[in-house]
Design a protein around this motif. Structure first.
Motif, PDB file in Angstrom:
ATOM      1  N   ASP A 230      -3.927 -44.196  44.943  1.00 52.66           N
ATOM      2  CA  ASP A 230      -2.912 -43.394  45.149  1.00 52.66           C
ATOM      3  C   ASP A 230      -1.718 -43.799  44.275  1.00 52.66           C
ATOM      4  OD1 ASP A 230      -4.041 -41.647  46.934  1.00 52.66           O
ATOM      5  OD2 ASP A 230      -2.976 -42.199  48.643  1.00 52.66           O
ATOM      6  N   GLY A 231      -1.480 -45.152  44.242  1.00 48.33           N
ATOM      7  CA  GLY A 231      -0.250 -45.670  43.359  1.00 48.33           C
ATOM      8  C   GLY A 231      -0.048 -45.009  41.992  1.00 48.33           C
ATOM      9  N   LEU A 232      -1.387 -44.724  41.388  1.00 49.25           N
ATOM     10  CA  LEU A 232      -1.637 -44.092  40.221  1.00 49.25           C
ATOM     11  C   LEU A 232      -1.334 -42.665  40.248  1.00 49.25           C
ATOM     12  CD1 LEU A 232      -2.428 -45.090  37.312  1.00 49.25           C
ATOM     13  CD2 LEU A 232      -4.556 -43.995  37.764  1.00 49.25           C
ATOM     14  N   VAL A 233      -1.834 -41.800  41.188  1.00 47.44           N
ATOM     15  CA  VAL A 233      -1.676 -40.474  41.424  1.00 47.44           C
ATOM     16  C   VAL A 233      -0.224 -40.217  41.576  1.00 47.44           C
ATOM     17  CG1 VAL A 233      -2.062 -38.528  43.029  1.00 47.44           C
ATOM     18  CG2 VAL A 233      -4.143 -40.290  42.476  1.00 47.44           C
ATOM     19  N   GLU A 234       0.566 -41.091  42.259  1.00 47.77           N
ATOM     20  CA  GLU A 234       2.155 -41.025  42.568  1.00 47.77           C
ATOM     21  C   GLU A 234       2.764 -41.019  41.397  1.00 47.77           C
ATOM     22  OE1 GLU A 234       2.565 -43.759  46.062  1.00 47.77           O
ATOM     23  OE2 GLU A 234       1.178 -42.148  47.183  1.00 47.77           O
ATOM     24  N   ALA A 235       2.506 -42.137  40.399  1.00 51.76           N
ATOM     25  CA  ALA A 235       3.119 -42.445  39.241  1.00 51.76           C
ATOM     26  C   ALA A 235       3.015 -41.549  38.063  1.00 51.76           C
ATOM     27  CB  ALA A 235       2.786 -44.051  38.959  1.00 51.76           C
ATOM     28  N   LEU A 236       1.849 -41.012  37.948  1.00 53.59           N
ATOM     29  CA  LEU A 236       1.729 -40.198  37.004  1.00 53.59           C
ATOM     30  C   LEU A 236       1.717 -38.761  37.087  1.00 53.59           C
ATOM     31  CD1 LEU A 236      -1.300 -42.172  35.118  1.00 53.59           C
ATOM     32  CD2 LEU A 236       1.073 -42.562  34.921  1.00 53.59           C
ATOM     33  N   GLU A 322       2.454 -42.389  26.643  1.00 51.46           N
ATOM     34  CA  GLU A 322       3.050 -42.294  28.100  1.00 51.46           C
ATOM     35  C   GLU A 322       2.284 -43.055  28.942  1.00 51.46           C
ATOM     36  OE1 GLU A 322       5.187 -37.714  27.415  1.00 51.46           O
ATOM     37  OE2 GLU A 322       3.800 -38.353  29.153  1.00 51.46           O
ATOM     38  N   VAL A 323       1.169 -42.750  29.123  1.00 58.71           N
ATOM     39  CA  VAL A 323       0.055 -43.350  30.091  1.00 58.71           C
ATOM     40  C   VAL A 323       0.191 -44.798  29.739  1.00 58.71           C
ATOM     41  CG1 VAL A 323      -2.371 -43.720  30.761  1.00 58.71           C
ATOM     42  CG2 VAL A 323      -1.258 -41.458  30.655  1.00 58.71           C
ATOM     43  N   TRP A 324      -0.107 -45.379  28.671  1.00 60.21           N
ATOM     44  CA  TRP A 324      -0.327 -46.857  28.708  1.00 60.21           C
ATOM     45  C   TRP A 324       1.043 -47.536  28.674  1.00 60.21           C
ATOM     46  CZ3 TRP A 324      -4.775 -47.479  29.989  1.00 60.21           C
ATOM     47  CH2 TRP A 324      -5.804 -46.468  29.636  1.00 60.21           C
ATOM     48  N   GLN A 325       2.160 -46.854  28.530  1.00 59.30           N
ATOM     49  CA  GLN A 325       3.371 -47.475  28.737  1.00 59.30           C
ATOM     50  C   GLN A 325       3.685 -47.711  30.141  1.00 59.30           C
ATOM     51  OE1 GLN A 325       6.349 -45.173  26.936  1.00 59.30           O
ATOM     52  NE2 GLN A 325       6.193 -46.347  25.038  1.00 59.30           N
ATOM     53  N   ARG A 326       3.267 -46.788  30.843  1.00 62.20           N
ATOM     54  CA  ARG A 326       3.338 -46.674  32.378  1.00 62.20           C
ATOM     55  C   ARG A 326       2.352 -47.872  32.970  1.00 62.20           C
ATOM     56  NH1 ARG A 326       4.921 -47.268  35.876  1.00 62.20           N
ATOM     57  NH2 ARG A 326       5.643 -46.217  37.765  1.00 62.20           N
ATOM     58  N   PHE A 327       1.166 -48.194  32.433  1.00 67.03           N
ATOM     59  CA  PHE A 327       0.306 -49.244  32.739  1.00 67.03           C
ATOM     60  C   PHE A 327       1.091 -50.321  32.473  1.00 67.03           C
ATOM     61  CE2 PHE A 327      -3.314 -46.262  33.337  1.00 67.03           C
ATOM     62  CZ  PHE A 327      -3.776 -46.701  34.482  1.00 67.03           C
ATOM     63  N   ALA A 328       1.728 -50.620  31.226  1.00 69.26           N
ATOM     64  CA  ALA A 328       2.363 -51.724  30.911  1.00 69.26           C
ATOM     65  C   ALA A 328       3.488 -52.135  31.702  1.00 69.26           C
ATOM     66  CB  ALA A 328       2.653 -51.552  29.422  1.00 69.26           C
ATOM     67  N   GLN A 329       4.396 -51.039  32.115  1.00 68.85           N
ATOM     68  CA  GLN A 329       5.388 -51.185  33.054  1.00 68.85           C
ATOM     69  C   GLN A 329       4.822 -51.784  34.332  1.00 68.85           C
ATOM     70  OE1 GLN A 329       7.201 -47.359  33.509  1.00 68.85           O
ATOM     71  NE2 GLN A 329       7.933 -47.386  31.533  1.00 68.85           N
ATOM     72  N   GLU A 330       3.595 -51.226  34.879  1.00 74.41           N
ATOM     73  CA  GLU A 330       3.400 -51.791  36.037  1.00 74.41           C
ATOM     74  C   GLU A 330       2.841 -53.067  36.018  1.00 74.41           C
ATOM     75  OE1 GLU A 330       3.785 -49.858  38.711  1.00 74.41           O
ATOM     76  OE2 GLU A 330       2.696 -51.173  40.205  1.00 74.41           O
ATOM     77  N   GLY A 334       3.911 -56.831  38.092  1.00 70.35           N
ATOM     78  CA  GLY A 334       2.883 -57.440  38.764  1.00 70.35           C
ATOM     79  C   GLY A 334       2.145 -56.512  39.564  1.00 70.35           C
ATOM     80  N   GLY A 335       2.142 -55.349  39.171  1.00 74.25           N
ATOM     81  CA  GLY A 335       1.586 -54.562  39.928  1.00 74.25           C
ATOM     82  C   GLY A 335      -0.037 -54.485  39.496  1.00 74.25           C
ATOM     83  N   GLY A 336      -0.694 -53.421  40.101  1.00 76.12           N
ATOM     84  CA  GLY A 336      -2.230 -53.370  39.675  1.00 76.12           C
ATOM     85  C   GLY A 336      -2.917 -54.319  40.820  1.00 76.12           C
ATOM     86  N   HIS A 345      -8.238 -51.055  32.545  1.00 74.90           N
ATOM     87  CA  HIS A 345      -7.303 -50.944  31.334  1.00 74.90           C
ATOM     88  C   HIS A 345      -6.248 -51.873  30.979  1.00 74.90           C
ATOM     89  CE1 HIS A 345      -5.052 -50.739  34.885  1.00 74.90           C
ATOM     90  NE2 HIS A 345      -5.811 -49.837  35.306  1.00 74.90           N
ATOM     91  N   PRO A 346      -6.908 -53.065  30.505  1.00 77.10           N
ATOM     92  CA  PRO A 346      -5.861 -54.013  30.045  1.00 77.10           C
ATOM     93  C   PRO A 346      -4.830 -53.260  28.971  1.00 77.10           C
ATOM     94  CG  PRO A 346      -8.021 -54.290  29.099  1.00 77.10           C
ATOM     95  CD  PRO A 346      -8.266 -53.228  29.929  1.00 77.10           C
ATOM     96  N   PRO A 347      -3.740 -52.887  29.296  1.00 76.40           N
ATOM     97  CA  PRO A 347      -2.672 -52.459  28.229  1.00 76.40           C
ATOM     98  C   PRO A 347      -2.368 -53.125  27.130  1.00 76.40           C
ATOM     99  CG  PRO A 347      -1.599 -53.107  30.432  1.00 76.40           C
ATOM    100  CD  PRO A 347      -2.998 -53.621  30.313  1.00 76.40           C
ATOM    101  N   THR A 348      -3.374 -53.474  26.157  1.00 80.58           N
ATOM    102  CA  THR A 348      -3.071 -54.363  25.330  1.00 80.58           C
ATOM    103  C   THR A 348      -2.376 -53.474  24.089  1.00 80.58           C
ATOM    104  OG1 THR A 348      -5.286 -53.365  24.180  1.00 80.58           O
ATOM    105  CG2 THR A 348      -5.526 -55.171  25.301  1.00 80.58           C
TER     106      THR A 348
END
Ligand SMILES: [Zn+2]
Length: 361
Positions: A230-236, A322-330, A334-336, A345-348
């Motif tokens: 859900d957290g991902l569904v809400e953020a993207l 956009e997607v990987w930036q969002r993951f990097a922010q999260e 300290g999310g995930g 998805h390690p946002p390398t």
């Protein structure tokens, strides 16, 4: 690691072998081989016939199977024993006494134990293992996993995925708060996946939240189920989620889950595969799912697959960044916080440097 959060079927206490069989039957889980939903059943073994009753309605007519037509897996410790039915279904039997009785009635144990009774087979197996050992140390676990993959029938992936799902859904996972949006997204993704490759066995997209919170992640199980938290569904946005689904689709198509298991389980898995004894893998792999993560190669492959999927689905290339930036922010926040086996998805930096087709570098 996830040992605390991922209750596994073999953690359940096995019934005492000496306990008399209840009149109604022994509880077990059944998979019909088509859906991923386990069904609660009661088993009654009236030699030479196994009766399978609905747990919710034991008075309904039972399905009956001659024991000789059953394929009974081997018991690994206290793990549930898989029993393959002639109609393609599978039973998971926790009761060791019943499993033993069925194995005997079905004509003995699996191919490995039968092979152990025959000296030429043992010799072949030993030579095979020596050869595999040499190959393993020479080529490394990753290459071995890739090479062994075609030897494992895809039904093993499905069985492991079904079993993993049965153990986490409702325990570690909770119903999503975005059911309608998720359903619409799943339908859109189905159409795009078929257009991308008509041979695709359609993955099943499900939304869930975790017991601890919404969860910011997505993962795929070896049976092709893709779970969006859900957290991902809400953020993207829906478009951005399609990119994530494209990435997970590639993991499913390339069987990265099974590859990771084979890599982790190493030689034992190869020996099991070589000897045709898949029940051992199915049982042992539940433990293997903990601490499992995809290799960097698998992630690269999934990213490449996602980019091709995006092009096929007409998704604008800017979504990738956009997607990987969002993951990097999260991640920076300290999310995930998902176990490594579910972490997709390690946002390398390397990933963020990848550019969708048509995008300006
Ligand atoms: Zn991934």
């Amino acid at each position: 690691m996830v040992n605390d959060t991922l209750p596994l079927p073999h953690d359940m206490p096995a019934p005492e072998p000496a306990a008399p069989m209840p009149a109604a039957g022994v509880p077990a889980r059944a998979f019909d081989g088509r859906s991923t939903r386990p069904q609660a059943v009661l088993l009654r073994f009236e030699a030479p016939t196994l009766l399978v009753l609905e747990a919710s309605d034991p008075s309904a007519p039972a399905r009956s199977y001659p024991a000789a037509q059953l394929r009974v897996g081997e018991a690994i410790g206290a793990a549930a024993c898989p029993v393959r039915l002639p109609d393609g279904g599978t039973l998971w039997v926790d009761d060791t006494a019943l499993a033993r009785a069925l194995r005997q009635a079905a004509g003995g144990v699996g191919p490995v134990a039968r092979a152990i009774g025959s000296w030429p087979a043992v010799l072949v197996a030993v030579l095979l293992l020596v050869a595999l050992l040499g190959w393993f140390s020479h080529s490394g676990a990753g290459q071995m996993a890739r090479a062994a993959l075609p030897l494992v029938p895809e039904r093993v992936d499905r069985e492991i995925g079904n079993r993993a799902w049965a153990s986490i859904d409702g325990q570690w996972l909770r119903p999503s708060r975005h059911t309608d949006r998720c359903r619409a997204l799943a339908e859109r993704f189905d159409r795009a996946a078929v257009a991308f490759d008509a041979r695709n066995q359609l993955p099943l997209v499900l939304c869930r939240r975790t017991a601890e919170g919404a969860g910011f992640n997505a993962f795929a199980l070896p049976n092709g189920q893709i779970v969006l938290l859900d957290g991902l569904v809400e953020a993207l946005t829906d478009d951005q989620l399609m990119v994530v689904l494209g990435h997970e689709l590639a993991h499913v198509r390339e069987r990265h889950g099974m590859q990771a298991l084979l890599r982790q389980m190493g030689l034992l898995a190869v020996a099991g595969v070589a000897l045709g004894d898949f029940s051992t893998i199915a049982a042992a792999s539940m433990a293997g799912l903990q601490g499992l993560s995809y290799s960097r190669d698998a992630e690269r492959e999934a990213d490449a697959g996602a980019l091709r999927f995006m092009a096929s689905a007409g998704l604008p290339p800017r979504l990738w960044a956009e997607v990987w930036q969002r993951f990097a922010q999260e991640e920076a926040r300290g999310g995930g916080g998902l176990p490594p086996w579910a972490s997709s998805h390690p946002p390398t930096e390397e990933r963020q440097r990848l550019v969708a087709p048509g995008a300006k570098p």
